[in-house]
Design an enzyme around this catalytic site. Structure first.
Site, PDB file in Angstrom:
ATOM      1  N   GLN A   5     -10.107  -4.097  -3.368  1.00  0.00           N
ATOM      2  CA  GLN A   5     -11.416  -3.669  -2.875  1.00  0.00           C
ATOM      3  C   GLN A   5     -12.497  -3.899  -3.932  1.00  0.00           C
ATOM      4  O   GLN A   5     -13.578  -4.407  -3.635  1.00  0.00           O
ATOM      5  CB  GLN A   5     -11.364  -2.173  -2.504  1.00  0.00           C
ATOM      6  CG  GLN A   5     -12.671  -1.655  -1.949  1.00  0.00           C
ATOM      7  CD  GLN A   5     -12.991  -2.184  -0.565  1.00  0.00           C
ATOM      8  OE1 GLN A   5     -12.185  -2.052   0.348  1.00  0.00           O
ATOM      9  NE2 GLN A   5     -14.161  -2.790  -0.396  1.00  0.00           N
ATOM     10  N   HIS A  11      -7.394   0.735  -6.352  1.00  0.00           N
ATOM     11  CA  HIS A  11      -7.611  -0.118  -5.166  1.00  0.00           C
ATOM     12  C   HIS A  11      -8.231  -1.438  -5.667  1.00  0.00           C
ATOM     13  O   HIS A  11      -9.402  -1.734  -5.398  1.00  0.00           O
ATOM     14  CB  HIS A  11      -8.539   0.600  -4.190  1.00  0.00           C
ATOM     15  CG  HIS A  11      -8.510   0.040  -2.798  1.00  0.00           C
ATOM     16  ND1 HIS A  11      -7.708  -1.029  -2.428  1.00  0.00           N
ATOM     17  CD2 HIS A  11      -9.190   0.404  -1.673  1.00  0.00           C
ATOM     18  CE1 HIS A  11      -7.900  -1.285  -1.157  1.00  0.00           C
ATOM     19  NE2 HIS A  11      -8.789  -0.437  -0.673  1.00  0.00           N
ATOM     20  N   ASP A  64     -17.203   7.161  -1.792  1.00  0.00           N
ATOM     21  CA  ASP A  64     -16.000   7.026  -0.969  1.00  0.00           C
ATOM     22  C   ASP A  64     -15.728   8.394  -0.339  1.00  0.00           C
ATOM     23  O   ASP A  64     -16.382   9.386  -0.693  1.00  0.00           O
ATOM     24  CB  ASP A  64     -14.830   6.578  -1.881  1.00  0.00           C
ATOM     25  CG  ASP A  64     -13.565   6.217  -1.119  1.00  0.00           C
ATOM     26  OD1 ASP A  64     -13.623   6.073   0.111  1.00  0.00           O
ATOM     27  OD2 ASP A  64     -12.508   6.084  -1.771  1.00  0.00           O
ATOM     28  N   ARG A  75       0.889  -1.179   0.000  1.00  0.00           N
ATOM     29  CA  ARG A  75       0.000   0.000   0.000  1.00  0.00           C
ATOM     30  C   ARG A  75       0.920   1.221   0.000  1.00  0.00           C
ATOM     31  O   ARG A  75       1.697   1.419   0.936  1.00  0.00           O
ATOM     32  CB  ARG A  75      -0.908   0.000   1.229  1.00  0.00           C
ATOM     33  CG  ARG A  75      -1.616   1.338   1.413  1.00  0.00           C
ATOM     34  CD  ARG A  75      -2.729   1.302   2.427  1.00  0.00           C
ATOM     35  NE  ARG A  75      -3.881   0.597   1.902  1.00  0.00           N
ATOM     36  CZ  ARG A  75      -5.108   0.669   2.424  1.00  0.00           C
ATOM     37  NH1 ARG A  75      -5.342   1.418   3.480  1.00  0.00           N
ATOM     38  NH2 ARG A  75      -6.106  -0.008   1.888  1.00  0.00           N
ATOM     39  N   CYS A  82     -16.295   1.467   0.520  1.00  0.00           N
ATOM     40  CA  CYS A  82     -15.137   0.636   0.888  1.00  0.00           C
ATOM     41  C   CYS A  82     -14.776   0.774   2.364  1.00  0.00           C
ATOM     42  O   CYS A  82     -14.117  -0.094   2.918  1.00  0.00           O
ATOM     43  CB  CYS A  82     -13.941   0.972   0.003  1.00  0.00           C
ATOM     44  SG  CYS A  82     -13.302   2.635   0.212  1.00  0.00           S
ATOM     45  N   ARG A 106     -13.510  -8.920   1.686  1.00  0.00           N
ATOM     46  CA  ARG A 106     -12.081  -8.672   1.425  1.00  0.00           C
ATOM     47  C   ARG A 106     -11.279  -9.909   1.837  1.00  0.00           C
ATOM     48  O   ARG A 106     -10.355 -10.348   1.142  1.00  0.00           O
ATOM     49  CB  ARG A 106     -11.583  -7.464   2.241  1.00  0.00           C
ATOM     50  CG  ARG A 106     -12.137  -6.110   1.824  1.00  0.00           C
ATOM     51  CD  ARG A 106     -11.575  -5.621   0.508  1.00  0.00           C
ATOM     52  NE  ARG A 106     -10.136  -5.510   0.483  1.00  0.00           N
ATOM     53  CZ  ARG A 106      -9.425  -4.478   0.959  1.00  0.00           C
ATOM     54  NH1 ARG A 106     -10.048  -3.439   1.476  1.00  0.00           N
ATOM     55  NH2 ARG A 106      -8.096  -4.457   0.885  1.00  0.00           N
TER      56      ARG A 106
HETATM   57  N1  NVA Z   1      -9.968   6.476  -1.460  1.00  0.00           N
HETATM   58  C1  NVA Z   1      -9.597   6.139  -0.109  1.00  0.00           C
HETATM   59  C2  NVA Z   1      -9.819   4.684   0.137  1.00  0.00           C
HETATM   60  C3  NVA Z   1      -9.448   4.219   1.520  1.00  0.00           C
HETATM   61  C4  NVA Z   1      -9.627   2.746   1.705  1.00  0.00           C
HETATM   62  C5  NVA Z   1      -8.145   6.521   0.125  1.00  0.00           C
HETATM   63  O1  NVA Z   1      -7.331   6.305  -0.782  1.00  0.00           O
HETATM   64  O2  NVA Z   1      -7.839   7.063   1.194  1.00  0.00           O
HETATM   65  N1   CP Z   2     -11.237  -0.263   2.509  1.00  0.00           N
HETATM   66  C1   CP Z   2      -9.971  -0.304   2.928  1.00  0.00           C
HETATM   67  O1   CP Z   2      -9.043  -0.566   2.169  1.00  0.00           O
HETATM   68  O2   CP Z   2      -9.827  -0.053   4.257  1.00  0.00           O
HETATM   69  P1   CP Z   2      -8.459   0.167   5.054  1.00  0.00           P
HETATM   70  O3   CP Z   2      -7.915   1.523   4.645  1.00  0.00           O
HETATM   71  O4   CP Z   2      -8.865   0.122   6.489  1.00  0.00           O
HETATM   72  O5   CP Z   2      -7.490  -0.914   4.704  1.00  0.00           O
END
Ligand code: NVA
Ligand code: CP
Length: 305
Positions: free
Chosen positions: A134, A131, A220, A104, A260, A288
């Site tokens: 997800q 992502h 989101d 990540r 998500c 997930r």
């Molecule tokens: N779009 C959000 C998703 C978090 C799971 C982010 O990138 O922060």
């Molecule tokens: N939806 C998701 O990826 O959540 P986290 O940021 O908690 O991993």
């Protein structure tokens, strides 16, 4: 032989996705029956986090344990990754000591460079651009609740972020439609979304119109991780892009709502919608675990059934 990676949604073909979903169903069923299943015994997953996470860390770590393997958590604060070691060097070293890597991070380019120098499969656990894990879980959840997604319409309300880009790619791979409504100045950038160019999405200025007849309504956060400096400007720009009861009423009567998570009630979605009868967010979050277990099995062992 080429090493399989899952860096963006279109790295898997429709046939691969169907296979992964089939395995996810088997693996989920065994888990629900408390049946041990250890196809990845003695295998190790390394998880690298440059951004915060609850669900992704938990689902990969618990998932790897449940498959009989081990998971190691690394972050940039207390490893050499945050001290300027080239990503290519890190990839060479880490991939000699494990069987699978999940990352990540910020730019998609980082996971691409890591994968190019990795001896083992690499999974994108979220970047600024995508992502993919997800969306795999989201589509699996949709199918569980409403059947095949082909030909259906997904309404994406809000930011054209990593989630939105991945929905758009998924629409091209699995042949469904996405109705996107973003505030002005936050529109989809097709090149950044990595689209093939086939037209599976339509843009709407009015979020209510985007929801018309949709089978799935989803949104989101207004500000994704890494963009916190834009918080205030975004709060103003996105004020009318809150999924509410009126939008859900415009959708198909059988429409489901997904997010998500983490969610901000009163911002991108009202409490009445996310906690209401059309919301499937808890199933979505749970899936997930099951889908990523199937994905890890597929990337490490290939097709076993
Ligand atoms: N779009 C959000 C998703 C978090 C799971 C982010 O990138 O922060
Ligand atoms: N939806 C998701 O990826 O959540 P986290 O940021 O908690 O991993």
């Amino acid at each position: 032989m080429a090493i399989p990676h899952y860096l963006q949604f279109k790295d898997l073909s429709r046939a691969d996705i169907e296979y992964v979903f089939e395995r996810a169903r088997v693996i989920k069923d065994r888990f629900k029956r408390y049946e041990a299943y250890h196809p990845l015994a003695d295998r190790t997953l390394v998880m690298i986090f440059e951004k915060a996470s609850t669900r992704t860390r938990l689902s990969f770590e618990a998932g790897m344990h449940q498959l009989g393997g081990a998971a190691i958590y690394l972050n940039t604060r207390d490893s050499q990754l945050g001290r300027g070691e080239p990503v290519e060097d890190a990839a060479q070293v880490i991939s000699r000591m494990c069987d699978l890597v999940m990352i990540r991070t910020f730019e998609q380019e980082v996971v691409e460079r890591f994968a190019a120098h990795s001896r083992v499969p690499v999974i994108n656990g979220l970047t600024n651009e995508y992502h993919p894990c997800q969306i795999l879980a989201d589509i699996f959840t949709f199918i569980e609740h409403r059947g095949d997604i082909q030909g259906r319409t997904v309404a994406w309300i809000g930011d054209s972020n990593n989630m939105c880009n991945t929905w758009l790619q998924a629409a091209e791979v699995l042949d469904f439609n996405v109705h996107v409504s973003t505030p002005p100045g936050y529109e989809v950038e097709p090149e950044r979304a990595g689209l093939y160019g086939t037209s599976h999405f339509e843009s709407f200025a009015d979020p209510l119109q985007a929801c018309q007849g949709a089978h799935l309504v989803t949104t989101d956060v207004w500000t994704s991780m890494g963009f916190e400096a834009e918080n205030e400007a975004r709060a103003q720009a996105f004020a009318d892009w809150c999924v509410d009861a009126e939008m859900m009423a415009a959708a198909d009567p059988q429409a489901v709502f997904m997010h998500c998570l983490p969610a901000h009630r009163g911002e991108e979605v009202t409490a009445a919608v996310i906690d209401g009868p059309q919301s499937v967010v808890w199933d979505e979050a749970e899936n997930r675990l099951h889908v990523q277990k199937a994905l890890m099995e597929f990337l490490v062992l290939g097709r076993i059934a």
